[in-house]
Write an enzyme that holds these catalytic residues in place. Structure first.
Site, PDB file in Angstrom:
ATOM      1  CG  HIS A 119      40.076  42.692  26.166  1.00  0.00           C
ATOM      2  ND1 HIS A 119      39.934  43.563  25.104  1.00  0.00           N
ATOM      3  CD2 HIS A 119      41.413  42.636  26.425  1.00  0.00           C
ATOM      4  CE1 HIS A 119      41.131  44.019  24.747  1.00  0.00           C
ATOM      5  NE2 HIS A 119      42.033  43.479  25.541  1.00  0.00           N
ATOM      6  CG  ASP A 132      37.437  37.292  24.125  1.00  0.00           C
ATOM      7  OD1 ASP A 132      38.332  36.621  23.573  1.00  0.00           O
ATOM      8  OD2 ASP A 132      37.662  38.417  24.618  1.00  0.00           O
ATOM      9  CD  GLN A 146      44.410  36.195  27.652  1.00  0.00           C
ATOM     10  OE1 GLN A 146      45.314  35.407  27.964  1.00  0.00           O
ATOM     11  NE2 GLN A 146      44.678  37.382  27.120  1.00  0.00           N
ATOM     12  CE  LYS A 171      45.362  38.329  23.501  1.00  0.00           C
ATOM     13  NZ  LYS A 171      46.343  39.233  24.101  1.00  0.00           N
ATOM     14  CB  CYS A 173      42.035  46.112  27.375  1.00  0.00           C
ATOM     15  SG  CYS A 173      43.286  46.902  26.356  1.00  0.00           S
TER      16      CYS A 173
END
Length: 420
Positions: A137, A214, A217, A240, A378
């Site tokens: 991202h 990261d 997700q 999220k 993104c």
């Protein structure tokens, strides 16, 4: 199809035992209509919907406890501080880390920038390498570019394969002595690819490379044990994972937090201030200047409670079943090209249809009540790799249904006939 392990088989059994219609009823927004049609929300990779307990916890704070944290000895101030710190500790237990290693912030973007400016900027020198993957991202690319411009460091890219999986042999070969930082997604927001971050971090440690994962997700959709992953930094976003917007956290090894200078200056991040100098607070509070999103974090604590009440293994199993169904049906759509077919992927489906612009598809799907995202998500470098300007992305969560998948496919076939 990969054979199920004992753990995944048990998770599937647990998922089958859950009344998912009852779970879905916990999400007020999912009962609304769009353009006179029942909403089919397939954009959870963008933001997750909020269950009633999260909404109620946020509302209750403002109605009954509203005060600033760590600044007052009166009852409301004490209640606000205790609830805020309780949310930090819930997150820590949820991820198998210690609360004093968890910096509460506005989300993954802030968390990665904190590492960029407080860890990387003071340490990197000309010729040092920051290694990132093609699937990152922008939040895990742009901060490193800014650091590289100011330090003379170089960014190198680990490529992906045609199925959307990471080219692991190439990644490991790129772990040269010049690499000081590896920044990698746990799960791709475009492809759904789940990277083997535990093994990647293990290889990086052999080469003395600091690692940042990261987890935006991953945390909402599968059990995450940061201690087991073995990274140096882990960033994630609250909105999220069914929590309020403007929430998230950075986990970092204690030695890093102690060595890093503050990113922002102001109230709360200090012990003592004089015009002769400032004594900073202990980590993680020295990175939490100013009034935080108190109600948001109390809501995020409620989101953690909610996710745990459902069970993260059951959530992962449910979403895996929905993904298999949606993938099977999508591949029947004439002219459709699906991006990301790696094994053990998350429930993210990015696609194009020959002769139809992705924005047109998304616009017409919205008229059918179906919410998908269109664009570059993104992730410009990743879409450039696949040679497309934009895709449609349907991203599923445990509150979606098999009936919604069928309705989505029917709507997609309808709008495809209008465009092609």
């Amino acid at each position: 199809m990969k054979p199920q392990t004992d753990a995944s088989a048990q998770a599937s059994v647990a998922a089958d035992a859950i009344d998912w219609a009852r779970i879905r009823a916990d999400f007020p927004l999912l009962s609304r209509q769009v353009h006179g049609k029942p909403l089919i929300y397939l954009d959870s990779a963008n933001t997750g919907q909020k269950p009633a307990p999260v909404i109620e916890a946020t509302d209750a704070f403002y109605r009954q406890h509203n005060a600033n944290v760590s600044r007052a000895v009166h009852t409301l101030g004490t209640e606000a501080t205790e609830a805020y710190e309780a949310a930090r500790n819930k997150l820590a237990r949820f991820l198998n880390v210690r609360g004093n290693e968890l910096v509460l912030c506005s989300g993954t973007t802030f968390a990665i920038n904190l590492v960029a400016y407080s860890w990387a900027l003071p340490r990197l020198r000309a010729g040092d390498v920051i290694l990132v993957s093609r699937m990152e991202h922008h939040a895990n690319i742009v901060p490193w570019q800014l650091v590289a411009e100011r330090t003379g460091a170089v960014i190198k890219v680990a490529e992906v394969l045609a199925d959307g999986s990471l080219d692991l042999p190439a990644l490991y070969a790129a772990m040269t002595p010049q690499v000081k930082l590896l920044a990698i997604a746990h799960v791709s927001n475009v492809l759904g690819t789940t990277n083997p971050v535990r093994e990647i971090c293990r290889q990086a440690r052999k080469h003395g490379i600091t690692t940042l994962v990261d987890g935006s997700q991953a945390v909402p959709h599968r059990p995450v044990d940061i201690a087991a992953i073995g990274c140096d930094f882990y960033a994630f976003t609250g909105h999220k994972m069914c929590g309020p917007t403007g929430t998230g956290a950075l986990w970092a090894r204690r030695e890093h937090l102690q060595a890093m200078p503050p990113f922002l200056g102001g109230g709360e991040m200090i012990k003592e201030v004089s015009f002769g100098g400032t004594v900073f607070n202990d980590a993680p509070h020295k990175f939490e200047a100013g009034t935080p999103n108190i109600a948001g974090f109390i809501g995020l604590g409620a989101a953690v409670d909610y996710l745990q009440s459902v069970g993260m293994q059951a959530i992962q199993a449910r979403e895996s079943t929905l993904l298999a169904h949606a993938t099977e049906e999508l591949l029947k759509v004439p002219g459709l090209r699906l991006f990301g077919t790696a094994a053990d992927k998350a429930a993210v489906l990015s696609f194009v249809i020959d002769g139809a612009h992705s924005h047109d598809l998304a616009t017409l799907l919205d008229l059918e009540g179906v919410a998908v995202r269109s664009g570059q998500h993104c992730a410009h470098p990743l879409l450039q790799f696949f040679g497309v300007a934009a895709t449609c992305r349907a991203s599923l969560a445990f509150y979606n249904t098999h009936e919604e998948i069928e309705q989505f496919i029917a709507a997609l076939n309808k709008v495809r006939r209008l465009l092609v």
